[in-house]
Design a protein around this motif. Structure first.
Motif, short mmCIF file in Angstrom:
data_model
loop_
_atom_site.label_atom_id
_atom_site.label_comp_id
_atom_site.label_asym_id
_atom_site.label_seq_id
_atom_site.Cartn_x
_atom_site.Cartn_y
_atom_site.Cartn_z
N PRO A 78 0.92 -0.97 0.16
CA PRO A 78 -0.11 -0.09 0.10
C PRO A 78 0.71 1.27 -0.16
O PRO A 78 1.49 1.49 0.98
CB PRO A 78 -0.85 -0.16 1.35
N TRP A 79 0.90 1.82 -1.23
CA TRP A 79 1.89 2.88 -1.26
C TRP A 79 1.51 4.22 -0.53
O TRP A 79 2.53 4.74 -0.06
CB TRP A 79 1.84 3.33 -2.77
N LEU A 80 0.47 4.53 -0.17
CA LEU A 80 0.25 5.53 0.79
C LEU A 80 1.06 5.57 2.31
O LEU A 80 1.33 6.73 2.76
CB LEU A 80 -1.18 6.17 0.89
N GLN A 81 1.06 4.44 2.77
CA GLN A 81 1.65 4.31 3.93
C GLN A 81 3.21 4.60 4.01
O GLN A 81 3.90 4.88 5.15
CB GLN A 81 1.63 2.52 4.32
N ASP A 82 3.90 4.65 2.74
CA ASP A 82 5.07 5.05 2.57
C ASP A 82 5.56 6.48 2.46
O ASP A 82 6.54 6.71 2.42
CB ASP A 82 5.85 4.20 1.40
N CYS A 83 4.33 7.14 2.69
CA CYS A 83 4.58 8.78 2.11
C CYS A 83 4.20 9.55 3.34
O CYS A 83 3.50 9.23 4.39
CB CYS A 83 3.52 9.09 1.07
N ILE A 84 4.81 10.81 3.43
CA ILE A 84 4.42 11.92 4.33
C ILE A 84 3.09 12.58 3.73
O ILE A 84 3.09 12.81 2.46
CB ILE A 84 5.46 12.93 4.45
N VAL A 96 1.47 15.36 -0.32
CA VAL A 96 2.19 13.87 -0.47
C VAL A 96 3.58 14.10 -0.84
O VAL A 96 4.04 14.60 -1.84
CB VAL A 96 0.99 13.02 -1.30
N ALA A 97 4.32 13.34 0.27
CA ALA A 97 5.89 13.57 -0.15
C ALA A 97 6.29 12.11 0.06
O ALA A 97 5.99 11.56 0.94
CB ALA A 97 6.40 14.73 0.71
N ARG A 98 7.50 11.95 -0.49
CA ARG A 98 8.34 10.81 -0.20
C ARG A 98 9.72 10.91 -0.81
O ARG A 98 10.20 11.47 -1.97
CB ARG A 98 7.63 9.49 -1.34
N GLU A 99 10.57 10.65 0.12
CA GLU A 99 12.17 10.90 -0.22
C GLU A 99 12.28 12.53 -0.57
O GLU A 99 12.05 13.01 0.32
CB GLU A 99 12.68 9.93 -1.10
N GLN A 100 12.82 12.63 -1.63
CA GLN A 100 12.88 14.16 -2.01
C GLN A 100 11.90 14.80 -2.73
O GLN A 100 11.84 15.82 -2.95
CB GLN A 100 14.14 14.13 -3.15
N CYS A 136 16.20 13.76 2.92
CA CYS A 136 14.91 13.49 2.47
C CYS A 136 14.03 14.23 3.32
O CYS A 136 14.31 14.41 4.54
CB CYS A 136 14.68 11.76 2.73
N VAL A 137 12.60 14.30 2.81
CA VAL A 137 11.75 14.79 3.76
C VAL A 137 11.29 13.77 4.67
O VAL A 137 11.00 12.57 4.66
CB VAL A 137 10.33 15.05 2.77
N SER A 138 11.25 14.29 6.14
CA SER A 138 10.93 13.52 7.09
C SER A 138 9.48 13.87 7.77
O SER A 138 8.85 13.27 8.52
CB SER A 138 12.13 13.31 8.22
N SER A 139 9.14 15.10 7.48
CA SER A 139 7.72 15.60 8.17
C SER A 139 7.18 16.83 7.33
O SER A 139 8.13 17.36 6.95
CB SER A 139 7.91 16.04 9.65
#
Length: 1394
Positions: A78-84, A96-100, A136-139
């Motif tokens: 489930p891809w959304l669980q890996d995103c901010i 919606v952010a992930r890594e950079q 990377c984006v963390s929050s």
């Protein structure tokens, strides 16, 4: 009313978001990929479920986002669980952010398939947020910033996206991804960003909290004051906008001021909450001082204000930190140093504005590459905690009231903390990876109205929302020890988004009157893209003692469901509804349930009666105080109404009707009146009974449901029954239900009236209902008029005998309100026939009533005279007039004619239409019927001739033509009807008034559709037929100034601009009509101005028609008296706009030379358009003439006088000669001219009209052009065209015969030259003749050019005749006389040869 999940928004382009954020990962094989595309988010879930159960995919709390430390193993998870993920509290921006990388989605409104507006979130920006290598984006959180404008109502001005990175940087962006500010606050990864905004305190004792942004690092907490952050972000945004507009570089802003605390004594920290400033009570202050300082500790006089922070993690599981306000302010030194260095460089570089402009770019880059100096944190020790060595906290969620917090941990527990006391007060188990949110619900307004504490502020209920992803369930729990009030199955991949803050930049002053549009808790479903909010009613928070209400609400919902289902049997419905109503405890809800039951259209009456009586019986057995009098009254009144409904229904079903013998005696007078208006009624009935489309449910014969009956009846406080006047349709249906059976003779009249009287309905309301149904059912009434009238008479007498109908103290010399009500209804009704019959009946009944009262007072044989009866006589007369007029208006127009539906008229409408209202209606009818002006005049003249014996003829005519088919209207019959209307309105429809109104109607219709030139020409024709010059003059000036002059001037200017007759496209663009319509329009303008000149000539003494120079508008000596405009006696009360004739008589006189000047221009324009000539019409006049055009005709203008410039005269002459040439070419008919017989008659209009030559001569006189030149030119042109007979007629008027003779000699030579030299069939005889001719003549003929002749092949006798005329014209001493003699000989020789 229970908990519900409401979808308020939907995400668009989810696949785009996922593909962008995960595009760096390896793609699957093609086959699998194709399957995945079909349903973008429906993957096989077996592998991720296994991974999740083993603990790989930990999910953190979704306040603002989630950080997933581990790399995702594949896109099948489930891809959304890996995103901010972070949603703005205003729901208008989602990040919606992930890594950079990051994607921003903004709110957009769109219309769905059903036409409903819905909100969606669509991708507005995508890009990379990181600037340093490997970060990377963390929050991330979205903070809406309040607008500073006074007109703001609570919507955010813009939204700032705050992003924390693993490098320790915190960066601030706009909604479009523009970087505003970046600052390194600590050299550790940012764990969590949280925000606190201003909340209006609900109680006086609550401390007002400051706005703040808090940033958590593994061992430090940074807080930034909200006010300074708000101002800095606004300044940065303005600076960026200015730089973008100017195209310059963005200047680096100074760093933010902040506080940094080093959180000590905890092993690991993963989440935090900044509770805000709290003030201890004196007891708590002394307790703390004793614990910290021992027995001898000193206590300050005032308790210090402290900021409370709570951290969760491990060792201890929860830590409570307190920073005392006013202690050493940790405003970091490097901020001050940075500001100082900027100031110094600014002074040295003498730069103004923002600092650091003139630095070398290389230096700047070097400075940027160096990592800024990071200050050490101020240590802050933990005051106390909740130690639990094996338990590790995962997230904390602070309640909106700042007193409670929910904490999740790795044991799958959710713990509720009391922050003031620092203890856990409740725990839930079985919620692994739970996500939390809070809901604060205000009390409904209605709940406090009957409570004793109305003056107190509104109560608020607090609910904790827990989403358990492992179980796919969303639960709502009441605080603090309340039950679970709601649970929803929502799927296992959702995200619970709880912001915990609102708008930044709000304070106690600016928030006055604002309605903050913010969602507290949202659930995002990545499968469907739906964003849903949780809706919880306040009453669910009430204690168990009051939870009866919740049960009652549930029962009410059950009843509603039963009532909505259509297939339910009446018995089942009755038993179900009865049990529910008796089970409900709360009186208000019981009342609501009863009302919804009675408002149901499917429930039968017996069922409603049984349920209501059962409820009434149960209420009487209970304690009156506990039940409430309102509910008992409602039950009692509804039972009475249901009984009344049933009684009337049963009476209508009963077949026994009463014989009304007493009515027969009193109807003798009415029968005479009926026979008098009988033929008109028959014709009216034929015209109204045309087929029309209507819906079955709107039919008056459809039964009235009990619901409709109950909704229109109510008992007032005194217990009297009154009818509520709703819409016209509902009122008519009720009247139909009560009285139509009686009127049609199917129901017992007296029994129905007695039942209604006993029910207590006022006679006035019953009378209104009776009249409404009588007027509505006009078609049925006219089918059996005698029977219907008899029944109406009986009903009217019965109602007027009721108590309270006619006042006992009524003096017969005054007007009775009872009969006035009947009269008012008849006056307002548009159903003329029914209103007239009702007036007959009421007049008869009123007369009987007055006579009986007079007999009881004066025992004499005198007839009672009453004002009431006088009013009735006038009303009946008016209604008869309206009936005849309405019958005329209903006559259908011939197919394909213009005009809308027939006008509806009533006495009220005609009186409000003013003195011209009647004439206006008839003129519209004339227009609809396309009646030619001559035909109308003929009908009106016949009416005047036959006024004496017209009545007998009309009757015979009506009877003789009744047998014809209804659909075919005989024109003679229609004409007869129009005459009958004119007879009834001798003054209002006098010929002059009607023709004037018809003229105005046609010109109004022409103005709407200028393409139909016939409308304007018929308007002018109607005007010509008006006999009164005063009315003609007024109508002319009004037509000219209102409709004509604007288009006329546009046409003149257009022709002046293009220098010729303009093409269709230009005419449409500038004048608003095509070229053909414009030609017709200009002709009508000339006619209109001609009428105006003639009328002015009539009204002014010694008026010469052409040369009128010594005239002034105000010096008109009027000989012809003004016409008197009068109205029929019955219609004297007309109030409204003045008629067209009245307005016409108020118009001023006109300035004759100015009218003539315009008429001249109109004729020139008309000629140019008719014969398609090149001309600049305004250039044919001097400057005075040009200035006088298009001025008000009543004003005196400076007109051209004296001799005109010869250049202008030659231009005018050339134009008129071309007009004559054009006319001659137009009238040439080859068949008639070839035969040589007499000329055929010419039409009255168009290019072939016979009046063009005389018009040109008249124009020549006015334009100072020699008319003889025009006549000579016309003669030559006619001979040139071969129209010798017409030419001979014109030749008689030519004065200078010598010049004409010379011109015609050349023309004869050309004809002879053609026949001798240029003809295709040259005979031997012709050649011999040519040889015999004198040499001079032969040479002269050879010099001629026959190609100039338009008709060279003319019969020789005509040419011979022409030469004979030449010999007569030329004097013997003329130079060319001998040549003419030679020509005569040659022609004679040719004739003898032939």
């Amino acid at each position: 009313m229970s908990c519900s999940l409401l979808e308020f928004c939907r995400l668009q382009e989810l696949k785009t978001v996922r593909d962008y954020l995960f595009q760096s990962q390896k793609t699957k094989p093609v086959e699998e990929k194709n399957q995945a595309v079909e349903n973008e988010l429906s993957w096989d879930t077996s592998d991720w479920e296994a991974a999740w159960d083993s603990g790989d995919g930990k999910e953190e709390e979704a306040t603002s986002a989630t950080t997933v430390e581990e790399e995702t193993t594949g896109q099948s998870e489930p891809w959304l669980q890996d995103c901010i993920v972070s949603l703005s509290p205003c729901s208008d921006l989602l990040v919606v952010a992930r890594e950079q990388k990051a994607v921003f989605l903004s709110a957009k409104w769109r219309t769905d398939d059903s036409g409903r507006e819905e909100m969606t979130l669509a991708v507005s920006w995508t890009g990379s947020l990181s600037s340093d290598e490997g970060e990377c984006v963390s929050s991330a959180i979205c903070i809406p910033l309040a607008s500073q404008k006074r007109s703001s109502t609570g919507r955010p001005d813009w939204t700032c996206v705050v992003v924390g990175f693993t490098s320790g940087y915190v960066r601030f962006y706009t909604e479009n991804g523009v970087l505003l500010l970046a600052q390194l606050l600590h050299e550790d990864p940012v764990l969590r960003l949280k925000c606190r905004t201003y909340e209006i305190p609900r109680h006086p004792g609550v401390t007002e909290q400051h706005e703040e942004l808090s940033i958590l690092y593994p061992a430090a907490l940074v807080t930034i004051d909200g006010f300074s952050l708000f101002q800095s972000l606004r300044a940065c945004r303005n600076q960026v906008a200015r730089a973008a507009a100017a195209g310059s570089d963005v200047i680096q802003p100074p760093p933010l001021a902040y506080k940094k605390w080093g959180l000590q004594d905890m092993d690991t920290i993963v989440d935090h909450s900044s509770v805000g400033i709290m003030t201890l009570s004196v007891f708590d202050q002394m307790k703390n001082a004793s614990i910290l300082g021992g027995f001898n500790a000193s206590v300050k006089g005032s308790p210090p204000a402290m900021s409370q922070y709570i951290a969760v993690g491990g060792g201890p599981y929860t830590g409570f930190y307190y920073a005392v306000e006013g202690s050493s302010q940790p405003l970091l030194s490097h901020v001050a140093m940075a500001v100082a260095s900027k100031l110094t460089s600014a002074l040295f570089s003498a730069a103004s504005g923002w600092l650091g402009w003139n630095k070398n770019k290389n230096e700047e880059e070097a400075v940027q590459k160096q990592k800024p100096k990071v200050e050490a944190a101020t240590p802050l020790g933990v005051r106390f905690g909740l130690p639990d060595s094996r338990r590790h906290g995962e997230s904390i969620c602070l309640s909106p009231c700042n007193t409670l917090a929910g904490v999740t941990d790795d044991f799958g527990r959710v713990t509720l903390l009391d922050l003031a006391r620092g203890i856990a007060i409740r725990m839930w188990k079985g919620y692994r990876d739970a996500q939390l949110g809070w809901l604060q619900v205000p009390e409904e307004r209605g709940d406090r109205e009957h409570s004793p504490s109305v003056s107190l502020p509104r109560r608020h209920a607090l609910f904790l929302v827990i989403y358990a992803p492992r179980r796919g369930i969303l639960e709502v729990w009441g605080m603090q020890q309340g039950p679970r009030v709601g649970a929803f199955t929502v799927g296992k991949h959702c995200r619970l988004l709880y912001a915990g803050y609102r708008l930044m930049g709000v304070n106690s002053v600016t928030s006055q009157g604002w309605k903050l549009h913010t969602q507290q808790v949202c659930l995002l479903d990545p499968i469907t893209g739906a964003l849903r909010t949780v809706n919880i009613p306040f009453h669910l928070a009430l204690s168990d003692k009051k939870s009866e209400r919740a049960k009652d609400m549930h029962l009410l919902k059950r009843l509603t469901t039963v009532l909505k289902s259509r297939e339910v049997e009446p018995d089942i419905l009755e038993s179900e509804a009865k049990s529910v109503l008796l089970d409900i405890k709360h009186p208000a809800i019981k009342k609501q349930a009863l009302e919804s039951l009675l408002a149901n259209k499917n429930a039968p009456v017996s069922c409603l009666t049984n349920i209501t009586s059962a409820l009434y019986d149960s209420l009487k057995q209970q304690d009156p105080e506990g039940v409430g009098s309102v509910l008992v009254q409602l039950c009692s009144s509804q039972l009475k109404l249901l009984q009344l409904y049933t009684d009337i229904q049963n009476l209508h079903c009963a077949a026994d009707t009463e014989a009304s013998s007493e009515a027969l005696d009193s109807l003798e007078g009415i029968e005479d009146e009926l026979s008098r208006v009988g033929p008109t009624l028959q014709r009216y009935a034929q015209l109204t009974s045309r087929p029309s489309v209507s819906f079955a449910q709107d039919s008056p014969d459809s039964p009235l449901p009990a619901k409709a009956f109950l909704s229109q009846m109510e008992y007032n406080e005194e217990g009297q029954l009154s009818v509520i006047r709703g819409s016209e349709t509902e009122w008519n249906k009720l009247g139909n239900f009560l009285f139509w059976g009686c009127l049609s003779g199917k129901s017992p009249l007296h029994k129905v009236c007695d039942t209604l009287q006993q029910a207590g309905i006022s006679p006035q309301q019953l009378l209104s209902l009776l009249l409404s149904v009588w007027l509505q059912r006009e078609k049925e009434v006219l089918q059996k008029p005698e029977e219907s009238v008899r029944n109406l008479h009986t009903l009217l007498i019965t109602l007027s005998n009721m108590k309270g109908a006619v006042d006992e103290s009524w003096d017969t010399q005054s007007i009775s309100p009872w009969w006035q009500q009947v009269r008012c209804t008849c006056i307002q009704s548009q159903n003329a026939a029914a209103a007239l019959l009702a007036a007959f009946v009421a007049h008869r009944a009123a007369k009987a009533s007055i006579t009986s009262r007079a007999d009881s007072k004066l025992q004499s044989e005198w007839e009672a005279v009453s004002l009431e009866l006088e009013q009735w006589v006038v009303c009946v007369r008016q209604l008869e007039d309206v009936l005849v007029l309405q019958t005329l208006l209903l006559v259908p127009p011939p197919q394909g004619s213009a005009g809308g539906a027939a006008a509806q008229c009533s006495i009220k409408i005609l009186l409000e239409g003013g003195t011209g209202g009647i004439t206006d209606n008839v003129s519209k009818w004339v227009f609809r019927h396309n009646l030619a002006p001559e035909r109308l005049k003929e009908i009106l003249q016949k009416r005047e001739d036959k006024e004496v014996d017209d009545k007998q003829e009309q009757k015979a005519d009506e009877e003789g033509k009744d047998e014809k088919e209804k659909n075919q209207e005989d024109p003679d019959r229609t004409a007869e009807l129009l005459r009958a209307v004119c007879q009834r309105f001798p003054h209002s429809l006098s010929p002059d008034l009607l023709l004037a109104h018809c003229c105005w109607e046609y010109v109004v219709q022409w103005n709407k559709d200028p393409e139909v030139g016939r409308y304007l020409s018929w308007a002018v024709e109607h005007l010509k037929l008006v006999s009164s010059p005063h009315i003609q003059l007024g109508i002319c000036t009004m037509m000219w100034s209102t409709f004509i002059v604007k288009r006329f001037s546009a046409a003149a200017f257009l022709m002046e601009k293009v220098g010729k007759a303009p093409k269709d496209r230009l005419c449409r663009r500038d004048v608003g009509m095509g070229d053909k319509a414009m030609t017709s329009f200009l002709g009508c303008c000339a006619q209109l101005l001609q009428i105006l000149m003639e009328v002015t000539g009539l009204l002014v003494n010694n008026q010469c028609p052409l040369y009128f120079t010594n005239y002034y508008a105000d010096s008109a000596v009027e000989e012809i008296p003004l016409p008197e405009l009068s109205v029929e006696e019955a219609w004297c009360g007309a109030e409204g706009p003045a008629s067209i004739a009245e307005l016409a008589l108020e118009q001023k006189g006109v300035h004759y030379p100015l009218v003539q000047h315009h008429c001249l221009l109109a004729s020139l324009l008309h000629a140019a358009m008719t014969f398609v000539l090149k001309v600049k019409p305004l250039s044919l006049f001097d400057s005075k003439g040009k200035n006088a055009f298009f001025r008000d005709l009543t004003t005196i203008q400076l007109m051209p006088s004296g001799d005109t410039d010869p250049g202008l005269v030659s231009l005018r002459q050339e134009f008129l000669l071309r007009v004559l040439t054009g006319w001659v070419q137009a009238i040439d008919d080859p068949s008639s001219s070839a035969s040589g017989t007499g000329s055929p008659p010419l039409p009255s209009n168009g290019p072939k009209a016979d009046w063009w030559p005389s018009l040109c001569l008249e124009l020549g006189t006015l334009l100072q052009v020699n008319p003889d030149i025009l006549r000579r030119h016309l003669v030559c042109e006619l001979y040139n065209q071969g129209l010798d007979l017409r030419a001979e007629e014109v030749m008689l008027e030519v004065e200078d015969k010598d010049v004409l003779g010379s011109q015609l000699l050349v023309l004869t030579g050309q004809r002879l030259s053609y026949s001798l030299l240029h003809s295709q069939s040259q005979t031997q005889a012709a050649m011999e003749l040519l040889a015999r001719l004198p040499p001079t003549l032969c040479t002269w003929l050879k010099a001629m050019d026959p190609s100039e002749l338009r008709c060279p092949l003319v019969p020789l006798p005509q040419t011979s005749r022409l030469v004979g005329r030449l010999i007569e014209m030329l004097p013997e001493n003329h130079a060319q006389y001998s040549l003419a003699l030679h020509l005569l000989e040659a022609v004679e020789a040719l004739t003898t040869e032939d």
